[in-house]
Design a protein around this motif. Structure first.
Motif, PDB file in Angstrom:
ATOM      1  N   TRP A 279       0.869  -1.432   0.071  1.00 35.76           N
ATOM      2  CA  TRP A 279       0.161   0.138   0.072  1.00 35.76           C
ATOM      3  C   TRP A 279       1.073   1.295   0.253  1.00 35.76           C
ATOM      4  N   GLU A 280       0.560   1.706  -0.780  1.00 35.29           N
ATOM      5  CA  GLU A 280       1.858   3.461  -0.927  1.00 35.29           C
ATOM      6  C   GLU A 280       0.338   4.921  -1.414  1.00 35.29           C
ATOM      7  N   PRO A 281       0.241   4.805  -0.484  1.00 37.61           N
ATOM      8  CA  PRO A 281      -0.830   6.215  -0.217  1.00 37.61           C
ATOM      9  C   PRO A 281      -0.236   7.489  -1.481  1.00 37.61           C
ATOM     10  N   ALA A 282      -1.287   7.451  -2.537  1.00 35.11           N
ATOM     11  CA  ALA A 282      -1.917   8.920  -3.598  1.00 35.11           C
ATOM     12  C   ALA A 282      -2.016   9.984  -3.556  1.00 35.11           C
ATOM     13  N   GLY A 283      -2.505   9.822  -2.249  1.00 31.64           N
ATOM     14  CA  GLY A 283      -3.966  11.025  -2.427  1.00 31.64           C
ATOM     15  C   GLY A 283      -2.655  12.082  -1.673  1.00 31.64           C
ATOM     16  N   PRO A 284      -3.399  13.855  -2.362  1.00 27.67           N
ATOM     17  CA  PRO A 284      -2.790  14.749  -1.815  1.00 27.67           C
ATOM     18  C   PRO A 284      -2.320  14.714  -0.111  1.00 27.67           C
ATOM     19  N   GLY A 285      -1.561  15.224   0.550  1.00 28.82           N
ATOM     20  CA  GLY A 285      -1.574  15.823   1.429  1.00 28.82           C
ATOM     21  C   GLY A 285      -2.160  16.428   2.650  1.00 28.82           C
ATOM     22  N   LEU A 286      -2.441  16.530   4.101  1.00 21.12           N
ATOM     23  CA  LEU A 286      -3.459  17.610   4.592  1.00 21.12           C
ATOM     24  C   LEU A 286      -3.354  18.668   4.165  1.00 21.12           C
ATOM     25  N   LEU A 287      -2.201  19.424   4.455  1.00 19.94           N
ATOM     26  CA  LEU A 287      -1.704  20.208   4.756  1.00 19.94           C
ATOM     27  C   LEU A 287      -2.047  21.514   3.203  1.00 19.94           C
ATOM     28  N   GLU A 288      -1.640  20.098   1.592  1.00 17.14           N
ATOM     29  CA  GLU A 288      -1.966  20.599   0.323  1.00 17.14           C
ATOM     30  C   GLU A 288      -3.739  20.325   0.718  1.00 17.14           C
ATOM     31  N   ASP A 289      -3.794  19.670   0.885  1.00 23.71           N
ATOM     32  CA  ASP A 289      -5.721  19.602   0.965  1.00 23.71           C
ATOM     33  C   ASP A 289      -6.452  21.085   1.874  1.00 23.71           C
ATOM     34  N   ILE A 290      -6.292  21.260   3.075  1.00 27.47           N
ATOM     35  CA  ILE A 290      -6.304  22.600   3.466  1.00 27.47           C
ATOM     36  C   ILE A 290      -6.224  23.571   2.889  1.00 27.47           C
TER      37      ILE A 290
END
Length: 298
Positions: A279-290
């Motif tokens: 499993w390798e996370p590919a989504g944006p990071g939390l700070l980027e999302d905010i």
């Protein structure tokens, strides 16, 4: 595989249903309203009316499935004892329906309270045992049921499972910032949170359901340690508000119930999870999302 999902129209549940359907699985989802039933059916899943207090609906859903993903929880902060009792009873019904089948049962938990002073590891057992403990001790209850012929798997979520549409902790922090005119952090802001994008969490659930060995504890953690001050700064940037420290004794008044969590370090490692399931996370990071408006634009 036909998968029964509780919490199927919730934040993580909706993403999990989407992930399972995309991967060719059939889904039956527990729903409490006509609106939720229609939304689930529109995706191509089968709704099953009921809730955590209607144990017969849980029994029917589990008995008719090839695997179960249990994500629903009352989260009644005003009645934690009732929430714990309901969780324990619901899990017991599902375990009884799956006993002796070797079918997978993925059960949700959080990282909070697993250990203190360091990131939680997958090898760390939950300290919650018994029906009167947090979540009714459901993680240990389910993992103990491996001896009953069930492929039980626990998935522990980071305190922020983020993304556009999230109504969890960061949503409440953002609402508090709007209401107060400042984006706050508690004390010196050195407390840290782990985080994971909701799509990565859903993919991990699917991978665990398909192939995780019985007794596995999975950690849905993409980013291990984000300082809470950095979260407040990102919220302030997104809203165009100043950022300030909130004294610990004023946290509940300023933030509401989420203030009890924002001053805590809640982190975990996912190294073993990634190795076991590739499993390798590919989504944006939390700070980027905010910063890019996930919590401030429709």
């Amino acid at each position: 595989m036909r998968v029964f999902v509780t919490g199927s129209t919730g934040w993580i549940g909706s993403a999990t249903v989407d992930e399972l359907l995309r991967s060719g699985h059939e889904v039956t989802g527990l729903v409490r309203s006509d609106e939720s039933a229609a939304a689930l059916a529109a995706k191509g899943a089968e709704p099953l009316r009921g809730d955590l207090d209607e144990l017969e609906s849980l029994r029917r859903g589990a008995a008719g499935a090839d695997g179960v993903v249990h994500l629903a929880n009352k989260h009644d902060w005003a009645d934690p004892e009732g929430t714990n009792r309901a969780e324990r009873a619901a899990v017991e019904v599902v375990l009884d329906a799956l006993a002796g089948t070797s079918k997978p049962f993925v059960i949700a938990n959080g990282l909070s309270g697993i250990v203190e002073g360091r990131p939680a590891l997958e090898s760390d057992a939950s300290p919650a045992f018994g029906p009167d403990s947090d979540r009714g001790g459901s993680e240990n209850f389910a993992l103990d049921a491996v001896s009953r012929g069930i492929r039980s798997i626990a998935v522990r979520f980071a305190p922020s499972v983020h993304g556009r549409g999230d109504w969890g902790f960061v949503n409440f922090l953002t609402a508090a910032a709007r209401a107060r005119g400042v984006s706050g952090y508690i004390g010196d802001g050195s407390a840290e949170w782990s985080a994971v994008h909701v799509t990565d969490a859903a993919r991990l659930i699917r991978l665990g359901l398909e192939s995780a060995p019985a007794g596995t504890r999975m950690h849905a953690v993409a980013e291990q340690a984000i300082p809470t001050k950095s979260i407040a700064e990102a919220v302030g940037e997104a809203l165009g508000l100043p950022v300030t420290s909130i004294a610990p004794e004023d946290a509940e008044e300023h933030f509401g119930f989420v203030g009890g969590f924002f001053g805590q370090t809640m982190t975990g490692s996912s190294a073993l999870t990634r190795e076991l399931l590739s499993w390798e996370p590919a989504g944006p990071g939390l700070l980027e999302d905010i910063r890019t408006g996930a919590y401030t634009t429709a």
